[in-house]
Enzyme design. Structure first.
Site, PDB file in Angstrom:
ATOM      1  N   LYS A  88       0.842  -1.198   0.000  1.00  0.00           N
ATOM      2  CA  LYS A  88       0.000   0.000   0.000  1.00  0.00           C
ATOM      3  C   LYS A  88       0.878   1.249   0.000  1.00  0.00           C
ATOM      4  CE  LYS A  88      -3.889  -2.289   2.161  1.00  0.00           C
ATOM      5  NZ  LYS A  88      -4.452  -2.836   3.396  1.00  0.00           N
TER       6      LYS A  88
ATOM      7  N   GLN B  44      -4.921  -1.411   9.498  1.00  0.00           N
ATOM      8  CA  GLN B  44      -4.786  -2.750   8.934  1.00  0.00           C
ATOM      9  C   GLN B  44      -5.413  -3.779   9.880  1.00  0.00           C
ATOM     10  OE1 GLN B  44      -3.363  -3.461   5.811  1.00  0.00           O
ATOM     11  NE2 GLN B  44      -4.192  -5.502   6.205  1.00  0.00           N
TER      12      GLN B  44
ATOM     13  N   ASP C 202     -11.407   2.887   3.963  1.00  0.00           N
ATOM     14  CA  ASP C 202     -11.816   1.477   3.872  1.00  0.00           C
ATOM     15  C   ASP C 202     -13.339   1.347   3.804  1.00  0.00           C
ATOM     16  OD1 ASP C 202     -10.015  -0.567   3.576  1.00  0.00           O
ATOM     17  OD2 ASP C 202      -9.513  -0.725   5.701  1.00  0.00           O
TER      18      ASP C 202
END
Ligand code: NDP
Length: 297
Positions: free
Chosen positions: A54, A98, A121
């Site tokens: 990422k 994460q 997200d």
């Protein structure tokens, strides 16, 4: 008949180019650099790889990439403190924590502490509610990537029968909401579905998000259907190494489907590309600028 292969790797590369183009325009025209902060708690090896990828792709797109690594033993209060600081940081437009988090941390509490506007997200309860009511939201990256590929392949999805296998909060449910938003007739199947083969056989569009290697055989697929395989399963090879397979048995499904995403090289590469796209979208919204076309649902 052999299905058209939907090349997610190439699609994701084009999307990243589009993102980079918009990043350059934001920078040149407005002096703004979109910033993405990724927070990793603990040493999980798979998570470390994801976070590294990422960060690399964020920088390649010309954006600011910030990584925060906390020890496995970090307290919930420490993590919430960091999220609070990132929420207040004007250089950061997207925050990603994460997952999975260590067991002593309340994941829902942490996700809901992220400012919804920076929740790239799309897991914050506000964004879930906005998506469910058809309002402008941050859309979870993996389902967003699936939708982009479906739209690219079909144009309009209106009226199509869509079956989503899997009802997780991160893939199955938001995928179903997006397909409903496209005016598909949507069925969500799961482990308690009574006749899964018959359910899948109804579908013009099958999205498999189960986490069981090659569970869906070609004989369940309606001839000509489009198959989006979200599953990522590592299985042992005869030579002792391992390889990735999806939730769909590709070899039999490719003979029946009209179009299919491979694993690897299908949905997987789209997820990070959509994360970058969401960060640009969040940056534009934060600065009151028009949202670029083609980066969101
Ligand atoms: P979850 O484990 O959270 O959910 C799996 C879902 O599959 C559940 O709803 C479960 O049903 C259902 N299921 C399990 N067994 C069966 C069965 N035998 N028949 C029908 N349904 C079943 O998984 P995720 O949604 O997080 O992930 C799904 C897959 O997608 C995984 O392989 C994951 O690695 C992959 N993935 C890939 C991403 C990418 O970037 N390409 C991103 C995210 C995930 P129930 O609710 O009844 O238990």
């Amino acid at each position: 008949m052999s299905a058209t292969i939907i090349d997610g790797k190439a699609f994701a590369a084009r999307l990243r180019e589009k993102v980079a183009h918009h990043v350059a325009r934001l920078s040149d025209g407005h002096g703004i650099t979109p910033g993405l902060a990724v927070v990793l708690v603990g040493e999980d090896p798979a998570s470390q790889v994801y976070v590294r990828n990422k960060g690399r792709q964020t920088k390649e797109a010309g954006m600011l990439s910030v990584e925060h690594r906390l020890a496995e033993t970090a307290t919930q209060a420490e993590l919430l403190g960091l999220i609070g600081a990132l929420n207040d940081d004007p250089a950061i437009h997207g925050i990603l924590v994460q997952l999975p988090l260590p067991g002593h941390i309340d994941t829902d509490l942490v996700i809901n502490a992220i400012s919804p506007a920076k929740d790239v997200d799309g897991f914050h309860i506000s964004n879930v509610g906005l998506l469910g009511t058809g309002q402008k939201s941050m859309v979870p990256c993996t389902p967003l990537g699936c939708l982009m590929m479906l739209r690219d392949h079909h144009g309009s999805l209106a009226g199509m029968e869509a079956v989503v296998v899997g009802r997780s909060n991160i893939v199955g449910k938001p995928m179903a909401q997006l397909l409903l938003g496209e005016s598909c007739t949507v069925t969500i199947a799961h482990s308690r579905t009574r006749d899964l083969p018959a359910t899948v056989r109804r579908a013009d569009i099958v999205v498999a998000a189960v986490g069981r290697p090659r569970m869906i055989p070609g004989e369940w697929i309606r001839p000509g259907a489009t198959v989006i395989d979200v599953g990522i399963n590592r299985i042992a090879r005869e030579d002792g190494k391992s390889r990735l397979v999806g939730d769909v048995d590709f070899d039999s499904a490719v003979e029946v489907a009209g179009a299919i995403t491979p694993v690897p090289g299908g949905v997987g590469p789209m997820t990070i590309a959509c994360l970058l796209a969401n960060t640009v979208t969040a940056c534009c919204r934060a600065n009151g600028l028009p949202e670029p076309e083609g980066l969101t649902a």
